[in-house]
Enzyme design. Structure first.
Site, PDB file in Angstrom:
ATOM      1  CD  GLU A  70      -0.996  -0.527   3.614  1.00 59.29           C
ATOM      2  OE1 GLU A  70      -0.572  -0.082   4.542  1.00 59.29           O
ATOM      3  OE2 GLU A  70      -1.751  -1.421   3.347  1.00 59.29           O
TER       4      GLU A  70
ATOM      5  CE1 TYR B 267       7.116   0.488  -3.783  1.00 54.27           C
ATOM      6  CE2 TYR B 267       5.087   1.796  -3.302  1.00 54.27           C
ATOM      7  CZ  TYR B 267       6.472   1.381  -2.870  1.00 54.27           C
ATOM      8  OH  TYR B 267       6.887   1.690  -1.624  1.00 54.27           O
TER       9      TYR B 267
END
Length: 137
Positions: free
Chosen positions: A92, A104
Site C-alpha cells: 500500500e 512500484y
C-alpha cells in the site's frame, strides 16, 4: 540490521507521517514470517505467508535517495519472497506519493484497491492508500 538502525532509517525517510519505532521493528522481527533485506542506508521489511508476500515498509535515507537503492531493495525482496514460495505480492502506498507509485509501477504493480483516509499527515490531513498487487511468477 538492528531494530534501532531500522527505526533510524525509517525516521529519516518518513517525515510526512509518523515513523515506526525501535519497539515496533523489534516486535515485527520476532515474527518468523517477517524478513528484512538491505542495509542501514536502505531496507525493505516484508511478510511472507503461504503464497502471498506483503511489503510492510521500505525506506531509504534521504541523502542516499535517487541512487537506485529502493529499486534494488524491491528486486531483493521479490527474489526472497519467491524463494519462500510467494506467487503474489501486495503493498500500500499513500496516494500523494508519486515517486513511490512510479517505482512500484515499474516493478510490475497495478492498483487493486483503495483504503480511504488510511494515512494521517502531521497536519491531521487524511490521505488515501492505494493498494497495489504484483504477480511474482
Amino acid at each position: 540490521m538492528t531494530p534501532r538502525a531500522l527505526a533510524g532509517t525509517h525516521a529519516a525517510a518518513f517525515t510526512q507521517s509518523r515513523p515506526w519505532t525501535e519497539a515496533e521493528f523489534n516486535d515485527l522481527l520476532q515474527n518468523h514470517f517477517t524478513h528484512v533485506v538491505g542495509n542501514e542506508h536502505s531496507f525493505a521489511l516484508i511478510q511472507v505467508i503461504a503464497d502471498e508476500a506483503e511489503l510492510l515498509t521500505i525506506a531509504t535515507c534521504p541523502q542516499m535517495q535517487r541512487q537506485g537503492l529502493a529499486r534494488a531493495r524491491m528486486e531483493e525482496w521479490h527474489a526472497l519472497a519467491k524463494t519462500l514460495g510467494a506467487r503474489r505480492a501486495f503493498l500500500e502506498v499513500a496516494q500523494d506519493n508519486a515517486a513511490a507509485i512510479s517505482l512500484y509501477e515499474t516493478c510490475g504493480y497495478r492498483p487493486c484497491g483503495l483504503r480511504r483516509g488510511y494515512y494521517v499527515r502531521e497536519n491531521n490531513q487524511k490521505i488515501d492508500a492505494v493498494v497495489m498487487e504484483c504477480d511474482l511468477t
